[in-house]
Scaffold this active site. Structure first.
Site, PDB file in Angstrom:
ATOM      1  N   GLU A   1       0.850  -1.187   0.000  1.00 54.48           N
ATOM      2  CA  GLU A   1       0.000   0.000   0.000  1.00 54.48           C
ATOM      3  C   GLU A   1       0.891   1.243   0.000  1.00 54.48           C
ATOM      4  OE1 GLU A   1      -3.340   1.968   3.047  1.00 54.48           O
ATOM      5  OE2 GLU A   1      -1.777   0.608   3.780  1.00 54.48           O
TER       6      GLU A   1
ATOM      7  N   LYS B   1     -10.185   0.314  -1.501  1.00 56.33           N
ATOM      8  CA  LYS B   1     -10.413  -0.049  -0.103  1.00 56.33           C
ATOM      9  C   LYS B   1     -11.854   0.219   0.313  1.00 56.33           C
ATOM     10  CE  LYS B   1      -8.170   0.495   4.424  1.00 56.33           C
ATOM     11  NZ  LYS B   1      -7.082   1.184   5.154  1.00 56.33           N
TER      12      LYS B   1
ATOM     13  N   CYS C   1      -4.349  -3.156   4.249  1.00 57.65           N
ATOM     14  CA  CYS C   1      -3.989  -2.750   5.604  1.00 57.65           C
ATOM     15  C   CYS C   1      -4.958  -3.300   6.641  1.00 57.65           C
ATOM     16  CB  CYS C   1      -3.888  -1.221   5.678  1.00 57.65           C
ATOM     17  SG  CYS C   1      -2.975  -0.611   7.120  1.00 57.65           S
TER      18      CYS C   1
END
Length: 611
Positions: free
Chosen positions: A280, A341, A398
């Site tokens: 990321e 995301k 994440c």
């Protein structure tokens, strides 16, 4: 008084001074945090739950909520102290810990009601199971509400080195957390019997706890390839020192990862890489719109001779938002599939109710542009020339690795491997990265899928489908990993069941709490141990002799009738807050990252392969 003396063995534990109860709750909450990485002393999760349930044993709902709050604060303050590192302020760290601790307070209060249910009276094993189910239900609510929830600190994530990890494919985090809580409840029951000198039932409860914690190690796990394998490279490029212009730093980060990819290609030698994964934020300046970035990324993909996954940011024209995305890049062809995301971090990547929270703290404006949630499925399709087909990858960015429903969505959609790109640069050398790695290992076992976690600064790792880590980096180094990981298609029972275990926990917990609330006539503080027989009334013309009996004591449960002054409890709570501050500091010191501490930028390559 005589009754209390006759039953001293049974009641003395319930008459423990409230100060000692709160102290025990604080110490056990702090000890439970040590079950998680970096320490990873997983048996402490069982002991922590046992101590919490012992502390709640005779508490009223209000007092139980206070005990739960103390336990929760002592647990979350050291567990998430990385929030202090990331924000540079005490307020977000304490606010996050306090909000999460409120759920433990809710568990305490609800358990005080649930244990009154008639069908639990005199059934300690049923009480242990009910306590575990109620804990899991509260845990699942915490992981989904509010602002999308915060699953950090689920008991299941402390068990990646424990036998209970093998339960993950059968019921996911719900089943594993339930077994941890039930084991703790049985330990509490055994200790309670020992206190009352009942050796035989104590032995039975403790043996049952040991079997519950250890027997899952006999369950089989599958890790072999079912649809081929991929030789995957992961690049951890590290980040430059802070202080330069943001754009310059972003380009330097991308350049670091491009250089790492070239070294990776050299390390692979004659072996042809199938896929290269960057973390990321490896290219925060979008290569889809910036020619210089596109050129850097394209050269790296060409050097590797394989498709490249990388993290970037997209700023839509005319909108004051951004998207955190992972894209597939092929040399000469450019961008392919994209995933945005779905679970941005509240107060970290976007600020809900910004105008309100700005009145409380100016820290909210550190998030200049809110991140919007993506709406697409959590998968990426990558063309693999060696297999002659597309391979689908489940992708969580994440913190999304903590959300079981999101990873399950990708697996159910046909993913054969899991990829977790992350950026841990803001968290320094705290255990945040290794806590995240534990979640990646859990997801690998839960879905029987090999998993790649790749970070800008570490910790990055290649994980087999049985949770084995075959290659791993340190923190704040530039390193490359190579591993041959199997592709799998079989769905585990956990994937097939979906939200069924969670729903079952909700229903059973609600039934227990409602039953206990409706049957809650007998409360601590009401002594019904002496009840007189009613006298027989004699009519005016009734000359028959009347038998009169003296009041006889009825042997029922002795309740604690001592009432502590309110001012005394508040004094104890203030004292415990001071002790918790000391415990939090100690937990931070003990919980410091034990991964190799190095600031060297020397490049290293780790090579692991499936036999």
């Amino acid at each position: 008084m005589n009754a209390r003396r006759r039953n001293g063995g049974a009641s003395s534990l319930g008459l423990m001074p409230p100060g000692l109860v709160l102290l025990g709750a604080a110490v056990s909450g702090w000890a439970t945090s040590l079950a998680f990485p970096d320490r990873g002393w997983w048996p402490l999760a069982y002991a922590g739950m046992a101590c919490l349930l012992l502390a709640l044993r005779r508490a009223s709902p209000v007092r139980a909520a206070g005990i739960g709050l103390v336990w929760g604060l002592a647990f979350f303050l050291p567990l998430v102290h990385w929030a202090l590192q990331a924000t540079g302020s005490v307020l977000p760290w304490v606010a996050l810990s306090l909000f999460q601790a409120l759920y433990v307070a809710g568990f305490g209060a609800l358990w005080a009601y649930a244990r009154r249910a008639a069908w639990l009276t005199g059934r300690p094993l049923a009480q242990s199971v009910t306590a575990a189910v109620l804990w899991v239900a509260i845990e699942q609510v915490r992981g989904s509400w509010s602002f999308g929830g915060f699953p950090w600190g689920f008991l299941a994530f402390s068990q990646t080195e424990a036998p209970l990890l093998r339960l993950a494919p059968y019921g996911g985090e719900v089943l594993v957390s339930a077994f941890v809580a039930a084991t703790g409840a049985l330990m509490a029951l055994g200790l309670q019997h020992l206190r009352n000198h009942a050796v035989t039932p104590a032995t039975g409860a403790l043996v049952a706890a040991g079997l519950l914690a250890g027997a899952p190690n006999l369950l089989p796990v599958s890790a072999g390839p079912e649809s081929g394998s991929l030789l995957i490279g992961a690049v951890q490029g590290n980040v430059p020192q802070q202080g330069a212009d943001w754009a310059d730093q972003a380009r330097d980060v991308t350049a670091n990862h491009a250089e790492g990819t070239e070294r990776l290609a050299v390390s692979a030698g004659r072996r042809q890489l199938d896929l290269v994964v960057w973390p990321e934020s490896a290219a925060d300046i979008d290569p889809r719109t910036d020619r210089a970035q596109a050129s850097t990324v394209d050269r790296a993909a060409a050097a590797a001779g394989a498709p490249l996954l990388l993290g970037t940011q997209r700023f839509p024209n005319g909108q004051d938002v951004r998207y955190n995305e992972v894209i597939v890049w092929t040399a000469g062809s450019g961008v392919g599939d994209t995933y945005a995301k779905q679970h941005p971090v509240p107060f970290g990547e976007y600020v809900p109710f910004r105008s309100f929270f700005r009145q409380l703290t100016p820290l909210v404006d550190r998030v200049a542009t809110d991140m919007a949630a993506g709406g697409g499925p959590a998968v990426l399709d990558v063309r693999i020339d060696a297999l002659g087909r597309d391979v689908r990858l489940a992708t969580g960015i994440c913190f999304e690795v903590a959300y079981g429903d999101l990873i399950r969505e990708g697996v159910l959609d046909g993913a054969e491997l899991i990829v977790i790109p992350t950026n841990n640069a803001s968290f320094g050398r705290t255990p945040e990265s290794t806590q995240q790695l534990a979640m990646s290992r859990f997801r690998a076992v839960e879905h029987a899928r090999s998993t790649v976690q790749v970070s800008t600064v570490g910790v990055s790792a290649m994980i087999m489908a049985d949770g084995t880590v075959v290659a791993r980096t340190g923190l704040f180094t530039d390193q490359e990993l190579i591993a041959s990981l199997p592709l799998r298609t079989t769905l585990t029972p956990a994937a097939r069941l979906g939200a069924t275990p969670q729903t079952a926990a909700y229903l059973l917990a609600a039934a227990a709490v409602v039953s206990g609330a409706l049957a809650g006539g007998r409360r601590p503080g009401r002594d019904r141990s002496r009840r007189r027989f009613p006298r027989r009334l004699r009519a005016a013309d009734d000359h028959a002799p009347t038998l009169r009996l003296r009041a006889l004591p009825v042997p029922v449960r002795v309740w604690d009738t001592r009432v502590q002054p309110l001012w005394s409890e508040w004094r104890l709570i203030v004292g415990l807050l001071v002790l918790m501050a000391v415990a939090a500091y100690t937990g931070i010191r003990l919980g410091q990252d034990i991964v190799e501490e190095t600031t060297t930028t020397e490049s290293t390559t780790s090579d692991a392969a499936v036999p």
